[in-house]
Design a protein around this motif. Sequence first.
Motif, PDB file in Angstrom:
ATOM      1  N   ALA A   1       0.832  -1.206   0.000  1.00  0.00           N
ATOM      2  CA  ALA A   1       0.000   0.000   0.000  1.00  0.00           C
ATOM      3  C   ALA A   1       0.866   1.255   0.000  1.00  0.00           C
ATOM      4  O   ALA A   1       1.546   1.555   0.974  1.00  0.00           O
ATOM      5  CB  ALA A   1      -0.933  -0.010   1.201  1.00  0.00           C
ATOM      6  N   GLY A   2       0.824   2.003  -1.125  1.00  0.00           N
ATOM      7  CA  GLY A   2       1.704   3.149  -1.285  1.00  0.00           C
ATOM      8  C   GLY A   2       1.047   4.509  -1.314  1.00  0.00           C
ATOM      9  O   GLY A   2       1.720   5.514  -1.496  1.00  0.00           O
ATOM     10  N   GLY A   3      -0.278   4.581  -1.161  1.00  0.00           N
ATOM     11  CA  GLY A   3      -0.956   5.882  -1.189  1.00  0.00           C
ATOM     12  C   GLY A   3      -1.392   6.271  -2.585  1.00  0.00           C
ATOM     13  O   GLY A   3      -1.221   5.512  -3.544  1.00  0.00           O
ATOM     14  N   SER A   4      -1.933   7.466  -2.709  1.00  0.00           N
ATOM     15  CA  SER A   4      -2.571   7.874  -3.961  1.00  0.00           C
ATOM     16  C   SER A   4      -1.665   7.785  -5.182  1.00  0.00           C
ATOM     17  O   SER A   4      -2.099   7.424  -6.260  1.00  0.00           O
ATOM     18  CB  SER A   4      -3.152   9.282  -3.834  1.00  0.00           C
ATOM     19  OG  SER A   4      -2.113  10.194  -3.592  1.00  0.00           O
ATOM     20  N   ASP A   5      -0.395   8.106  -5.056  1.00  0.00           N
ATOM     21  CA  ASP A   5       0.532   8.003  -6.187  1.00  0.00           C
ATOM     22  C   ASP A   5       1.556   6.894  -5.974  1.00  0.00           C
ATOM     23  O   ASP A   5       2.529   6.788  -6.722  1.00  0.00           O
ATOM     24  CB  ASP A   5       1.227   9.334  -6.459  1.00  0.00           C
ATOM     25  CG  ASP A   5       2.065   9.811  -5.280  1.00  0.00           C
ATOM     26  OD1 ASP A   5       2.052   9.159  -4.214  1.00  0.00           O
ATOM     27  OD2 ASP A   5       2.732  10.844  -5.425  1.00  0.00           O
ATOM     28  N   GLY A   6       1.355   6.102  -4.922  1.00  0.00           N
ATOM     29  CA  GLY A   6       2.286   5.028  -4.608  1.00  0.00           C
ATOM     30  C   GLY A   6       3.551   5.507  -3.928  1.00  0.00           C
ATOM     31  O   GLY A   6       4.480   4.735  -3.720  1.00  0.00           O
ATOM     32  N   MET A   7       3.617   6.779  -3.569  1.00  0.00           N
ATOM     33  CA  MET A   7       4.851   7.366  -3.041  1.00  0.00           C
ATOM     34  C   MET A   7       4.764   7.804  -1.574  1.00  0.00           C
ATOM     35  O   MET A   7       5.732   8.321  -1.030  1.00  0.00           O
ATOM     36  CB  MET A   7       5.248   8.566  -3.891  1.00  0.00           C
ATOM     37  CG  MET A   7       5.697   8.222  -5.296  1.00  0.00           C
ATOM     38  SD  MET A   7       7.213   7.261  -5.324  1.00  0.00           S
ATOM     39  CE  MET A   7       8.378   8.429  -4.646  1.00  0.00           C
ATOM     40  N   GLN A   8       3.645   7.591  -0.922  1.00  0.00           N
ATOM     41  CA  GLN A   8       3.447   8.101   0.430  1.00  0.00           C
ATOM     42  C   GLN A   8       4.522   7.595   1.398  1.00  0.00           C
ATOM     43  O   GLN A   8       5.106   8.365   2.142  1.00  0.00           O
ATOM     44  CB  GLN A   8       2.052   7.728   0.932  1.00  0.00           C
ATOM     45  CG  GLN A   8       1.629   8.440   2.177  1.00  0.00           C
ATOM     46  CD  GLN A   8       0.147   8.251   2.463  1.00  0.00           C
ATOM     47  OE1 GLN A   8      -0.665   8.097   1.537  1.00  0.00           O
ATOM     48  NE2 GLN A   8      -0.207   8.261   3.730  1.00  0.00           N
ATOM     49  N   VAL A   9       4.809   6.311   1.372  1.00  0.00           N
ATOM     50  CA  VAL A   9       5.832   5.741   2.254  1.00  0.00           C
ATOM     51  C   VAL A   9       7.229   6.050   1.705  1.00  0.00           C
ATOM     52  O   VAL A   9       8.130   6.441   2.457  1.00  0.00           O
ATOM     53  CB  VAL A   9       5.624   4.218   2.408  1.00  0.00           C
ATOM     54  CG1 VAL A   9       6.756   3.584   3.197  1.00  0.00           C
ATOM     55  CG2 VAL A   9       4.280   3.931   3.076  1.00  0.00           C
ATOM     56  N   THR A  10       7.410   5.895   0.418  1.00  0.00           N
ATOM     57  CA  THR A  10       8.715   6.113  -0.207  1.00  0.00           C
ATOM     58  C   THR A  10       9.246   7.514   0.058  1.00  0.00           C
ATOM     59  O   THR A  10      10.429   7.687   0.369  1.00  0.00           O
ATOM     60  CB  THR A  10       8.629   5.863  -1.725  1.00  0.00           C
ATOM     61  OG1 THR A  10       8.086   4.569  -1.947  1.00  0.00           O
ATOM     62  CG2 THR A  10       9.986   5.987  -2.389  1.00  0.00           C
ATOM     63  N   ASN A  11       8.386   8.525  -0.050  1.00  0.00           N
ATOM     64  CA  ASN A  11       8.828   9.913   0.138  1.00  0.00           C
ATOM     65  C   ASN A  11       9.430  10.155   1.520  1.00  0.00           C
ATOM     66  O   ASN A  11      10.349  10.960   1.660  1.00  0.00           O
ATOM     67  CB  ASN A  11       7.678  10.882  -0.108  1.00  0.00           C
ATOM     68  CG  ASN A  11       7.406  11.069  -1.585  1.00  0.00           C
ATOM     69  OD1 ASN A  11       8.295  10.897  -2.421  1.00  0.00           O
ATOM     70  ND2 ASN A  11       6.174  11.402  -1.916  1.00  0.00           N
ATOM     71  N   ILE A  12       8.929   9.455   2.523  1.00  0.00           N
ATOM     72  CA  ILE A  12       9.478   9.621   3.872  1.00  0.00           C
ATOM     73  C   ILE A  12      10.947   9.210   3.879  1.00  0.00           C
ATOM     74  O   ILE A  12      11.805   9.930   4.386  1.00  0.00           O
ATOM     75  CB  ILE A  12       8.665   8.800   4.900  1.00  0.00           C
ATOM     76  CG1 ILE A  12       7.239   9.342   4.985  1.00  0.00           C
ATOM     77  CG2 ILE A  12       9.352   8.819   6.271  1.00  0.00           C
ATOM     78  CD1 ILE A  12       6.283   8.439   5.745  1.00  0.00           C
ATOM     79  N   PHE A  13      11.247   8.059   3.290  1.00  0.00           N
ATOM     80  CA  PHE A  13      12.628   7.591   3.303  1.00  0.00           C
ATOM     81  C   PHE A  13      13.515   8.396   2.357  1.00  0.00           C
ATOM     82  O   PHE A  13      14.685   8.642   2.657  1.00  0.00           O
ATOM     83  CB  PHE A  13      12.725   6.104   2.980  1.00  0.00           C
ATOM     84  CG  PHE A  13      14.111   5.565   3.173  1.00  0.00           C
ATOM     85  CD1 PHE A  13      14.669   5.498   4.436  1.00  0.00           C
ATOM     86  CD2 PHE A  13      14.876   5.169   2.088  1.00  0.00           C
ATOM     87  CE1 PHE A  13      15.966   5.046   4.624  1.00  0.00           C
ATOM     88  CE2 PHE A  13      16.169   4.706   2.262  1.00  0.00           C
ATOM     89  CZ  PHE A  13      16.712   4.644   3.537  1.00  0.00           C
ATOM     90  N   LEU A  14      12.976   8.834   1.231  1.00  0.00           N
ATOM     91  CA  LEU A  14      13.780   9.608   0.285  1.00  0.00           C
ATOM     92  C   LEU A  14      14.322  10.883   0.922  1.00  0.00           C
ATOM     93  O   LEU A  14      15.396  11.364   0.550  1.00  0.00           O
ATOM     94  CB  LEU A  14      12.976   9.951  -0.970  1.00  0.00           C
ATOM     95  CG  LEU A  14      12.635   8.786  -1.894  1.00  0.00           C
ATOM     96  CD1 LEU A  14      11.840   9.285  -3.100  1.00  0.00           C
ATOM     97  CD2 LEU A  14      13.872   8.027  -2.334  1.00  0.00           C
ATOM     98  N   SER A  15      13.617  11.403   1.911  1.00  0.00           N
ATOM     99  CA  SER A  15      14.064  12.646   2.547  1.00  0.00           C
ATOM    100  C   SER A  15      15.219  12.439   3.525  1.00  0.00           C
ATOM    101  O   SER A  15      15.818  13.417   3.980  1.00  0.00           O
ATOM    102  CB  SER A  15      12.890  13.322   3.271  1.00  0.00           C
ATOM    103  OG  SER A  15      12.505  12.560   4.397  1.00  0.00           O
TER     104      SER A  15
END
Length: 181
Positions: A104-118
């Motif tokens: 489950a990644g959110g509306s664009d699939g990036m909700q979780v990923t963006n946290i780690f990318l920062s």
Amino acid sequence: MNATIFLEIGSGSGCVSAFAGKILDTSTLYLTTDINYRACNCTRRTGSQNNVTLDAIQTSFTQALHSRLKNSVDIICFNPPYVPTVSTEVSEAQDLRGIEGSWAGGSDGMQVTNIFLSVVHELLSFNGRFYLVALKENNIPEIQSRMKTLYQLESKIVLSRRAGREHLSIVRFKRALPGLS
């Protein structure tokens, strides 16, 4: 590449880390994290069955060890939950630490990923590499541009494959060389 520290975020079964342990130096420290304790147990078993010591830590991203790993990780792998879903599904999956959290990644699939990318730039060693699995719908060019602009991390798509309906890519990030753009 000589790697002192290898880190897999969201290790799940531990297959990626166990494979890395078979091809990298035996003196490398293999750390894995997952929010699901069952995934951590599975990672340990996979490592054991493959004669690779995998230190599995139950935590969100690198929360339990972030300050200790600053600027010291040589290889980071992250196969995040990238499937576009409703935002409430992401929140519930992460809060419950269940299997749904693996996709489950959110509306664009990036909700979780963006946290780690920062925070990934804070973990990488000077010559470190970060490998991210991304879905075409995650807007890979935008991810690459943002990481370059905000964190001076250059990137290259090193592999693209179709898996059923999914178009997946592995993107490799590394620090931009000073003075080059």
